[in-house]
Each structure stands twice: as C-alpha cells, then as structure tokens.
Scaffold this motif. Structure first.
Motif: not given
Lengths: 394, 103, 192, 310
Positions: B35-40, B43, B78-79, B82, B101-102
């Motif tokens: 998962k590279t979604g947490d690079w974001r 969004k 979203y997984d 980026k 993001e968030g």
C-alpha cells in the motif's frame, strides 16, 4: 564405442556444444576462444543444431544476452577469454546470483596489460569469487568432457549455478591431439532436456527476475547462493561417476598422480600438469618419491580433500599460472595454505608463480621445482615461500 | 524453498533456507499488496455529479489508481494513490477536489 | 615416452606451415599414432617467420611445451635459413629438410656446421608441375614422412587420398594433381 | 482498430499500483499506456535497465509487473532482452513453447543515451523482434539528478550545477532518436503522454506489432529533477511539445512523418520558466535566444525531413 578423432581443444568444445545442442549461444570473438563461436556458427549455418546464435557486440552483452536467455528458460552457452571475461565481470556475478545454469568455456589467456594473447590463468582466477563453478581441463579431451559434464552439474537441482569450463589458450585450444568423442545420442541422453523451474517464458506463471533486494533480503539470498556452491561438490562427483560409467574416463575434484608414497608433490592446474606428469615419470624411474596433484575443480575449492591428499607429503610446491598481487602468494597457494592450516598434517609449502603471458613451461622447469623441494625437505624449512619460476632475473 | 508465503511476499529477515531461489518472484503484480496510500499528503476527491465520464483521468495516473469498470470511472484506489494531483489537473470538468489528507 | 618423434616446422605466415604440420598429424593419426600438432602463435601476419610443431608417438604424450630438441626440422621457405636459427637444438641423429631447388651440399654451409642429415626438395617445381600453382604443403609433407620414416609410402598415399577427398569435397578436380605431387615428392627428395 | 480511450480502459492493467515511483512521476504513465497497447491474449517479457523504474517496480519481494520481468544491470537492457527474445525464437522453433510473446525493454535516458547505448545499438542492429522504450526524463534521476547526454542545455543538475561561473549543463542534448533512425530499423518514433494518449498508444502498438526491432523515445517528466509541482505532469508534456522542445514524429522504414504540429508554436521561455532547473537562466535574454535558436534549427530540420512546410 567411442569415436577416435584428432581435434584441437576449441574444435572439441564446439563439437561438445553441437552434441549438447543448446537453445541459445551468444558470443563475441576474442583470441584464443574465437574459434569456439566460429565452429559453432558453422553448425548453425548448416542446420546441425537448433540453436539461436546471437552474435553480440561485446562480451558484456554476450553475458547479458545469456542471462536473458537463461532466465527465459533456454539452455545457454558461450565462450570467451581474458579481457572478454573481464568485460563480463559485472554480469558474471549477476548470472550466479540469479542461480542460473549456463556453461561458459573460458579459454584461458593472460589478462591485459600489457596486452598478451597467450596462456595463463589470470582471467579466470580473477573471476574466482564471482559465484561460478570452475572446472579446469588439462588437454582437449578434458575440455570436451568437462564441457559436457558442466551442463549437468550446473543444471542439477541442488546447484543451479553457472559453470566455467576452463582450458589453456593455444596450448590446449589450438593444439590438435587425439581425442575420444562420445556418440551424439549418448551425449544427448547424458545431458537430457533442460527444464528450468522458474522461467520468463512460462505462460502458466509470470515471474520477475533480478530484483532490488535491500538489507532485509540481500544477505539471505547470498547465503542461499553460497549453499548451492557447497552442494556442488557432491554433484560434481556424482556427475563424474555417471560420466565414467558412460565413457570409462574417471574424474574427481582433482587427479592424484603417483601420490601414494610421494614425499614431494606439485599442485598445478591445466596443461602444465601433463608436462609435470612426464617429469614425475622420469624422476620415479630414478627412484625419487615424487607425485603430482592436478586440480580440476577450483570452485568449489576441495579444501578438505586436498589437505588429506597432502597429509603424508613432506613438501609441496603450489604452481600458480597467475599472480595474486597480494605480495604474499597467488590464489591457488593461499587457498591451499588455508586448507592445510585447518588440517592436522602441514607439509612444508612453497609457491611458484609461473608461465605468465604464455612463457613456455619446459620439463626442466618442473625438474627444478622437484629439486628445490628436495632442498626444502633436507633443510626442514622453506626460505622464501613466494617464488617465481621461469622469470628472467638480473 | 520449503515454505509457501502468501502472494509470494517473503517477509523481511526470512531465513535463507526459505527465501526464493535467485530472488525470483513468482506471483506477478504482487506489488498490489503493497500500500502506497500512506505516502499521500493531498487527496483527490471524486465528485460524481460533476464527472462526465471522459476518462481523461485514467491514463494520466502513475499509480493505476483510477478505477474504471465497464468503461466508467467508479472511484479512486486510495490504497495506492500517492496524491500527486495529476488527475485533478487533467480533469476538464473540475470533477476532483484536491484536499489535504485527513480532512 | 619411447618412440616419440619431434618435428619443428619453419615457414612464413600464409605459406601453410601450420597446415602442413596439421596434415602430418592427421596422416600419422590415421596410422594409429598419438599426435600433437600445434603452431607457436604470435601476432604475426602474412610473411612473418612462424614455427609449428609435431609430436608423434605410440602413446599419448602429456608434455605441453614447445619443442626445443627436435628430431627433424622442416624449412618450408629456404630464405628463412638466413634469418632463423633453423638447426637450433636439432638432434644430429635426425635431419633437416629444406624446400629449395639446390642440392643438399649447396645449402649445407649455411647450417652452422650441423652434422646430421641434410635433405632438399624442390617443392616449387613439383607444385607448379602438378598443381600449376605454388602450394608447398603436400611436397613438404611427403618429404618429411619419407626422410623421418614416419610411415611407409603406401600408408601415406592411402591416408592422404582419403584426406584429400574429404578436404577437397567441393573441388574434386584438385585431388588427382595433389596425389601426383605427393608421389612425385616421395621420389624427388634429395640427400641422405 | 482506431484508438479509443474508453475502449482501451477495458484492457487489463499490466502495471499495478503499489510500486515505489515518486508521486506524479511520468514514467509509469508512459509504461501503463505502452502495456495497454499489447493485445490481451499476448504474453510479454518486459526488461528494464537499472533506474528509477526498475528499482521502484521490483523491490523484492514485490513486483508491479503482471508480465514476466527481467532486470540484470544498468547498461544492458538491449542485450538482456535480446537474449530472452533469442530464447523465445529457439524454444518456439523446437516446440518447447507455443504461446505468443512480445519483448519490451525500458530504460531511462541514462541507461539508453549513455551507458546502455552500445547494448541498445547491438540489439537493434541484430534485428531482434523487440521494442526498446526510452523514458526520457533528461538526467540520471535514480542516483539523484546527475546530468546525462539527454539533459537540456543550462539545466541545473547535481553534476552540472548552476554555479557563479558555469550556468548549468554546457551542451545541447544528444538527438538519440535520429541516432536510432540511422540504424535503419523498421520503426522509430518520438512521443509523449498527451491529451487522451492517442499518439503514445498508437506508436506503442505499431512498435510492438511491427516485426523486427523498434525504438520509442518518450518524454517522461520528473517533478523532482525538473522542479515543478507534481500535479503539472500533463501541462509539462504539453509545453514540451508545443514549444517544439519535444517534437512528436515517427519514422517508418526510414520515412519521416510529423505526428503533431503546434498551431501556435510557443516560445521556449514557456518551457524554461515552467521548471526550477532553468530558474538561473529563464529570464536571461541571451540564453533564451540561444536556446530558441537551437530549438528552431532542430525543428526546421525535422520539418524538412517530414516534408512539411515551415
């Protein structure tokens, strides 16, 4: 019934390749290995093999194309010498790390500079730690036999490594000598059909080869690769047994010649072993207890076996046809010393770097070594263990 | 290799006896499970009502994260997204918001 | 290594001394001998002096060095006598065979007092007469076989006929002239 | 069949998400489109030179490639893939395999214009049935933005830094596409991701399905190396093409055809000002004029080759 022939070493290897009928041969010419792809391309041109011959633009590309072909699932072969092997260097390591079987005939030649086309072992010895199995042959017969056995050794499930089939440039590659060839169908049956486990052209399972492996994986991959090299020793011996059953010709990790009661011994690689055997016979005829070990397998290094073979020898001379430039003895010498250090018996040991750049090795050179060994035995010690044989001194 | 791993995903520090020979990976496309979604940091948010289904957002995505089914844009993966915003700019109809993001 | 015969060839690059040494190896091989045929390689090109060697014996010869004390020397190009030490190490129990139109006694003075057998053969004349072109190989091969008594003449003729048929499969018209050159050479070697 | 973006979305995705390329990278966009041009039923062996694309898509134990993939080193994607292609030819001939495979090698400009040029040249000259794709981002981005022979003149890179005396890279970029045309191979094209990707897709399709070797040079913007905001990827491609910095054309059996002629050719300053790597020269009239002259000269030459009016 074996076929009695007379062939040069390069012709013999090309014939072995024809009989093996590999899927892909990718090669670039360099003296003295050039004849191998030359003869082989004639087999291709005349429809005697099914091989795809790739006349690449460099040795680096030769090895790269072989890696591409091998990982694609093809039985793959090539040949080179000296600077050609040096240009392949990077790819040698990569081929081994892919755990990819392939046979590379290394027609040993001095590595530049100065440029020199003649024989010594500086090319393949430099590649000794690249992860390839290394077999060395004394003459055309052994170059031919090793080429055939190499296929089976490298492809064995416990090994899966590339193999160098090394033999001496010009001395072996270009000299025509008697040879016994094996019938085509017997070679074919001996090597069997190659079936890779994982391969790019497997439509049932797409694979990826040649990853970036960072610190969390790299070490384990290298450890696994090292295990394959360890496994190779037993496989080399098994394949030799099978080969002997077919041909009557016996091979081991090394050949012990008149070593049973030998007090003085020489360890040597390649064609010089033949010249040395002649000297051993002559000295034996005079009652001298001399013997010879001809190393066939340098990688994996047969340390324990070698130490055992030397256990009862008083003095041993290790002949290296290349210099190690570590200022303390050449590759075969240092490896032999390591083997002896971990063994109980420790004969007096001396190193001779000899024959560089094709300097002819005559019977009297070898006689000199045995005479030196006699002096060492008499003195009970070695003065100056790092010696040169045949170099012109002031 | 004596052990089978899910999707050929060999865990870090796997014993050498169990890793794949020569570093081969036999499950193609298994990066999907990474998962590279947490690079974001930013969004893209798809606004269905403004989307004309021109699909221009689809080829421009470096992360194959514009989900198209039966020739229709159906959402964002979203997984793997980026948050580069290329799709946002590529849309001629303003059908994406681009938000931190968030939020 | 009883019965080992060692021969050294001197020629010029492109003249076929290497080929001649390989032909000799082949002929001896056909009689059941163990053979070695090898040139001394260098970066030399056409015209440069070159050396080639043969070992012929009843068992496999393990030695892989050059030959320093040959039983016989074959000089394919007589002009080499002035530039190469052709009799170096040559055993006096053996001999030297030179390609020249001269008689042995006419060239002897150039051989640094060599006391062994001196033989000559006019390979150019034989080659031109039979093949119409200058190929000294076949005559020189015949000469050394005869002088060194490597095999009897019949065996040589049979072996070479077979070899020519193989070698000249694509130009069979040259087989007969080559055989003629071979036979003519066997009778025209001069010296003792 | 004529290109249709909607239709092309029904093709399977052959490069998955989950790779580690930078956010907004141009390379995977190029790769995805090229792989969509493969017929669904055809297999492919994909090779890559060491570079951003390779290390980011095949970081053990993850591969982003749905097809068989091989990487061996930096300078030899041409040779490596040609070896795999040779294996295919041989094994197909002897009946060991029977599926259809296509062979595609990817390299960045470092692995293509520079260190891998010999290997590429050899593979193309030998006539292997393969496509070599250069994703050209104009520097060695993988090692941290060092100049390559594809780097534009005056670009600030870490080995051609804009200093107080030397203002960045000192040479105009190598025209590799022309070098590849000189190989006399059946298909050469230069393209970029544009609009609905028709040009890139169709050229990829031709390259893959033209028997024999083919070469594609594809612009692949790098937000990190060029210094622009990641969301401007498509805008950068458009400026490159509209300023004629990166003309799109194809050469089929030696015949040049222009693929796109800007209605209004934009000034090169648009290109320079769009990127941080030219910040030190973008407003310098002499430099801008010099670059404009070179761009114009190359464009005129190309127009002539394509039989177009200036």
């Amino acid at each position: 019934m074996a076929i009695r022939e007379k062939l040069s070493g390069n012709e013999a290897v090309a014939v072995a390749m024809r009989q093996i009928n590999p899927d892909v041969v990718a090669a670039f010419p360099i003296t003295p290995s050039t004849e191998v792809p030359q003869y082989f391309s004639a087999f291709v041109a005349n429809g005697q093999v099914d091989t795809e011959f790739v006349p690449v633009e460099s040795e680096h590309s030769a090895m790269s194309a072989c890696i591409g072909a091998g990982t694609a699932g093809a039985r793959t072969m090539t040949a080179t010498s000296a600077n050609g092997l040096a240009l392949m260097w990077e790819m040698l390591y990569i081929a081994a790390s892919c755990k990819m079987p392939m046979v590379l005939s290394v027609v040993n030649r001095a590595l530049s500079g100065p440029i020199n086309i003649h024989n010594d072992h500086s090319d393949s010895m430099g590649a000794r730690d690249s992860g390839w199995i290394q077999l060395y042959g004394e003459n055309n017969q052994e170059a031919y036999d090793n080429c055939i056995m190499a296929v089976k050794i490298g492809e064995h499930a416990d090994v899966q490594l590339p193999v160098m089939n090394c033999y001496d440039g010009f001395i072996t590659s270009h000299a025509v000598e008697n040879i016994e060839l094996i019938e085509d169908d017997k070679v074919k049956a001996f090597v069997g059909t190659y079936q890779a486990n994982n391969f790019l052209l497997n439509s049932d399972e797409q694979i990826a080869v040649g990853p970036l492996a960072i610190t969390t994986h790299y070490f384990e991959h290298k450890r696994q690769q090292a295990e394959s090299m360890r496994n190779a020793k037993a496989v080399i011996l098994d394949v030799a047994k099978e080969f002997e059953a077919m041909t009557g010709r016996s091979y081991g990790l090394f050949e012990s010649y008149k070593m049973e009661d030998a007090e003085r011994a020489i360890i040597v690689i390649g064609s010089t072993a033949g010249t040395s055997k002649f000297v051993v016979d002559a000295l034996r005829a005079k009652g001298e207890k001399v013997g010879l070990i001809k190393l066939r397998v340098f990688r994996p290094f047969p340390a324990e076996e070698l130490a055992e073979a030397l256990a009862n020898v008083k003095a041993v001379a290790v002949l290296d046809k290349c210099d190690g430039f570590n200022a303390k003895g050449a590759p075969l010498f240092t490896e032999t010393l390591s083997a002896l250090y971990l063994a109980d018996a420790k004969p007096l040991t001396v190193n001779y770097v000899y024959g560089l750049g094709g300097r002819d090795v005559r019977t009297d050179n070898i006689e000199q070594v045995y005479a030196d060994l006699a002096e060492i035995v008499a003195a009970g010690k070695v003065d100056g263990p790092y010696r040169y044989l045949g170099v012109v001194e002031a | 290799m004596s052990k089978k791993f899910d999707h050929d995903i060999i865990p870090a520090y796997t014993p050498w006896q169990e890793t794949t020979p020569g570093g081969v990976v036999t499950e193609s496309g298994n990066a999907h499970y990474f998962k590279t979604g947490d690079w974001r940091a930013m969004k893209p948010v798809w606004k269905t009502d403004q989307c004309k289904q021109c699909l221009l957002c689809f080829p421009v995505c470096p992360d194959s994260s514009i989900i198209v089914e039966n020739k229709k844009m159906t959402g964002i993966d979203y997984d793997h997204c980026k948050g580069c915003g290329v799709c946002v700019k590529a849309c001629p109809f303003g059908a994406f918001d681009f938000v931190p993001e968030g939020e | 290594m009883g019965n080992m015969l060692e021969i050294r060839w001197h020629g010029r690059g492109g003249q076929g001394a290497k080929t001649a040494s390989l032909l000799l190896a082949e002929a001896a091989f056909d009689t059941g001998k163990f053979i070695q045929g090898f040139p001394e390689y260098g970066p030399e090109r056409m015209g440069a002096p070159i050396t080639a060697y043969n070992r012929i014996s009843d068992e496999r010869c393990p030695i892989h060095s050059n030959i320093y004390e040959p039983d016989f020397v074959v000089v394919v190009d007589e002009t080499l006598i002035d530039v190469v030490d052709v009799t170096a190490g040559l055993k006096e129990t053996g001999g030297i065979i030179i390609n020249t139109s001269k008689a042995p006694e006419e060239v002897m003075h150039k051989l640094k007092g060599y006391k062994g057998g001196v033989y000559t053969i006019d390979a150019r004349e034989i080659s031109m007469a039979t093949l119409g072109r200058y190929f000294p190989n076949t005559p020189m091969l015949a000469a050394v076989v005869k002088v060194a008594n490597i095999m009897d003449e019949e065996t040589l003729i049979t072996s070479m006929e077979k070899s020519f048929h193989h070698k000249f499969a694509n130009k069979p018209h040259v087989i007969a002239p080559n055989m003629e050159a071979l036979k003519k050479s066997l009778t025209e070697v001069k010296g003792a | 069949m004529a290109y249709n973006l909607k239709e092309s979305t029904t093709k399977p995705e052959r490069l998955t998400g989950g790779h580690r390329m930078c956010a907004g990278c141009g390379a995977p966009v190029v790769v995805r489109t090229i792989l969509r041009a493969l017929k669904e039923e055809d297999h492919a062996v994909i090779g890559a030179a060491t570079g951003c694309l390779e290390v980011s898509t095949f970081l053990y134990p993850y591969t982003a490639w749905k097809d068989s993939f091989i990487h061996s080193a930096f300078e030899n994607a041409g040779a490596t893939v040609s070896g795999a292609e040779a294996a295919y030819t041989a094994m197909k001939r002897t009946g060991k395999i029977d599926d259809t495979y296509k062979f595609i090698a990817f390299g960045g400009d470092g692995g293509t214009y520079d260190i891998g040029l010999q290997s590429l040249s050899g593979a193309m000259e030998r006539g292997h049935d393969m496509v070599y794709v250069c994703y050209d981002n104009g520097a060695y981005m993988n090692t941290g933005i060092q100049r390559s022979s594809a780097t534009p003149k005056y670009a600030d890179t870490t080995t051609s830094p804009a200093g107080s005396v030397v203002p960045g890279k000192q040479q105009f970029r190598k025209d590799l596409t022309t070098v590849m045309v000189a190989h006399g191979i059946p298909y050469v094209a230069q393209t970029a991701p544009m609009k609905n990707f028709k040009d890139l897709y169709e050229k990829a399709e031709k390259a893959i399905y033209t028997p024999g070797p083919a070469f594609l040079n594809v612009l692949a913007p790098c937000p990190r190396g060029w210094r622009y905001e990641t969301d401007r990827l498509m805008e950068l491609c458009e400026i490159a093409v509209d300023t004629c910095f990166w003309p799109m054309f194809e050469v089929v059996n030696g015949e040049y055809t222009l693929s796109y002629k800007p209605k209004n050719k934009r000034p090169i300053s648009d290109w320079l000002e769009a990127q941080g790597r030219f910040k030190h020269v973008a407003k310098n009239p002499e430099v801008v004029a010099e670059i404009q002259a070179e761009i114009d000269a190359r464009w005129e030459r190309l127009l002539k080759l394509c039989g177009e009016e200036a």
